[in-house]
Design a protein around this motif. Structure first.
Motif, short mmCIF file in Angstrom:
data_model
loop_
_atom_site.label_atom_id
_atom_site.label_comp_id
_atom_site.label_asym_id
_atom_site.label_seq_id
_atom_site.Cartn_x
_atom_site.Cartn_y
_atom_site.Cartn_z
N UNK A 7 6.45 34.73 59.02
CA UNK A 7 5.40 33.77 58.66
C UNK A 7 5.51 33.39 57.20
N UNK A 8 5.34 32.09 56.94
CA UNK A 8 5.26 31.57 55.58
C UNK A 8 4.12 30.55 55.58
N UNK A 9 3.02 30.81 54.83
CA UNK A 9 1.90 29.88 54.84
C UNK A 9 2.26 28.48 54.33
N UNK A 10 3.35 28.37 53.57
CA UNK A 10 3.81 27.07 53.09
C UNK A 10 4.51 26.27 54.20
N UNK A 11 5.00 26.98 55.22
CA UNK A 11 5.71 26.35 56.33
C UNK A 11 5.25 26.97 57.66
N UNK A 12 3.97 26.82 58.00
CA UNK A 12 3.45 27.49 59.20
C UNK A 12 4.14 27.05 60.50
N UNK A 13 4.70 25.84 60.51
CA UNK A 13 5.37 25.37 61.72
C UNK A 13 6.66 26.15 62.00
N UNK A 14 7.15 26.88 61.01
CA UNK A 14 8.37 27.67 61.18
C UNK A 14 8.09 29.11 61.58
N UNK A 15 6.84 29.43 61.89
CA UNK A 15 6.47 30.78 62.30
C UNK A 15 7.23 31.16 63.55
N UNK A 16 7.70 32.41 63.57
CA UNK A 16 8.40 32.94 64.74
C UNK A 16 7.71 34.22 65.18
N UNK A 17 7.48 34.34 66.49
CA UNK A 17 6.92 35.55 67.08
C UNK A 17 7.69 35.82 68.36
N UNK A 18 8.28 36.99 68.44
CA UNK A 18 9.01 37.41 69.62
C UNK A 18 8.58 38.82 69.99
N UNK A 19 8.36 39.06 71.28
CA UNK A 19 7.96 40.39 71.74
C UNK A 19 8.73 40.76 73.00
N UNK A 20 9.04 42.04 73.09
CA UNK A 20 9.73 42.58 74.26
C UNK A 20 8.98 43.82 74.73
N UNK A 21 8.68 43.84 76.02
CA UNK A 21 8.01 44.98 76.65
C UNK A 21 8.97 45.53 77.70
N UNK A 22 9.12 46.84 77.72
CA UNK A 22 9.93 47.47 78.76
C UNK A 22 9.08 47.56 80.03
N UNK A 23 9.52 46.87 81.07
CA UNK A 23 8.75 46.81 82.32
C UNK A 23 8.55 48.21 82.92
N UNK A 24 9.51 49.10 82.73
CA UNK A 24 9.40 50.45 83.29
C UNK A 24 8.35 51.29 82.58
N UNK A 25 7.80 50.79 81.48
CA UNK A 25 6.79 51.57 80.74
C UNK A 25 5.37 51.32 81.24
N UNK A 26 5.23 50.62 82.38
CA UNK A 26 3.91 50.39 82.95
C UNK A 26 3.25 51.73 83.27
N UNK A 27 1.99 51.86 82.92
CA UNK A 27 1.29 53.13 83.07
C UNK A 27 -0.15 52.89 83.51
N UNK A 28 -0.51 53.52 84.63
CA UNK A 28 -1.86 53.40 85.16
C UNK A 28 -2.62 54.73 85.13
N UNK A 29 -1.89 55.81 84.84
CA UNK A 29 -2.49 57.14 84.95
C UNK A 29 -2.26 57.75 86.32
N UNK A 30 -1.60 57.01 87.20
CA UNK A 30 -1.27 57.47 88.56
C UNK A 30 0.24 57.33 88.72
#
Length: 175
Positions: A41-64
């Motif tokens: 993030x750069x407040x001078x160039x907010x249109x250039x903001x990048x956000x990327x996220x990765x979740x491991x599907x096998x990490x799903x957890x319900x407590x069961x």
């Protein structure tokens, strides 16, 4: 205002939970335990903001454990064939002093769909335990199981098509 910089998710202080109605009664809640993300993030160039996220599907957890194995299986998240859930922001804009919206592409089970995430910026401070700056966010997203082929019986009285995703995240400054 969000400070500029390169930020990396602090997985120890982050949670991604999802809720789906069970038999139209209670909201059944689960979480994903293995998450990574980066933010530029750069407040001078907010249109250039990048956000990327990765979740491991096998990490799903319900407590069961038995149900977790079912959710990892081919009828639900198909974690062996599609190990990662990926979000990539395509547009991030502010809607208020501490709020914003991220439009992006969400990929689950190999299906990619456009999604919208409503974001609240909680602020930032110096994390003396990590010896660097930290920032925090909360975010909400609605998705449909049917858009991604998640689970059998869509639509179903057993589990709603609508899934509510809640994200609580802290990021640490990289530079």
């Amino acid at each position: 205002m969000l400070p500029s910089g390169e930020w990396r998710l602090d997985p120890l202080h982050t949670s991604v939970t999802w809720r789906s109605r069970h038999f139209g009664l209670a909201w059944y809640t689960a979480r994903f335990d293995t998450i990574d993300a980066s933010l530029t993030f750069d407040p001078e160039r907010p249109m250039e903001t990048r956000l990327n996220a990765i979740i491991e599907a096998s990490s799903v957890s319900t407590g069961n454990r038995e149900f977790d194995a079912t959710l990892r299986g081919r009828n639900w998240f198909s974690a062996e064939r599609h190990p990662q859930i990926i979000f990539e922001a395509t547009d991030i804009r502010t809607t208020g002093e501490l709020t914003g919206v991220a439009e992006g592409l969400l990929t689950i089970r190999g299906e990619t769909r456009p999604v919208t995430m409503d974001i609240e910026f909680y602020g930032g401070n110096f994390n003396f335990l990590e010896n660097r700056d930290a920032i925090g966010f909360g975010a909400d997203m609605l998705v449909s199981r049917s858009d991604f082929g998640i689970g059998p019986l869509i639509p179903s009285a057993i589990a709603s098509d609508e899934v509510r995703i809640r994200i609580e995240a802290e990021f640490l400054r990289e530079n």
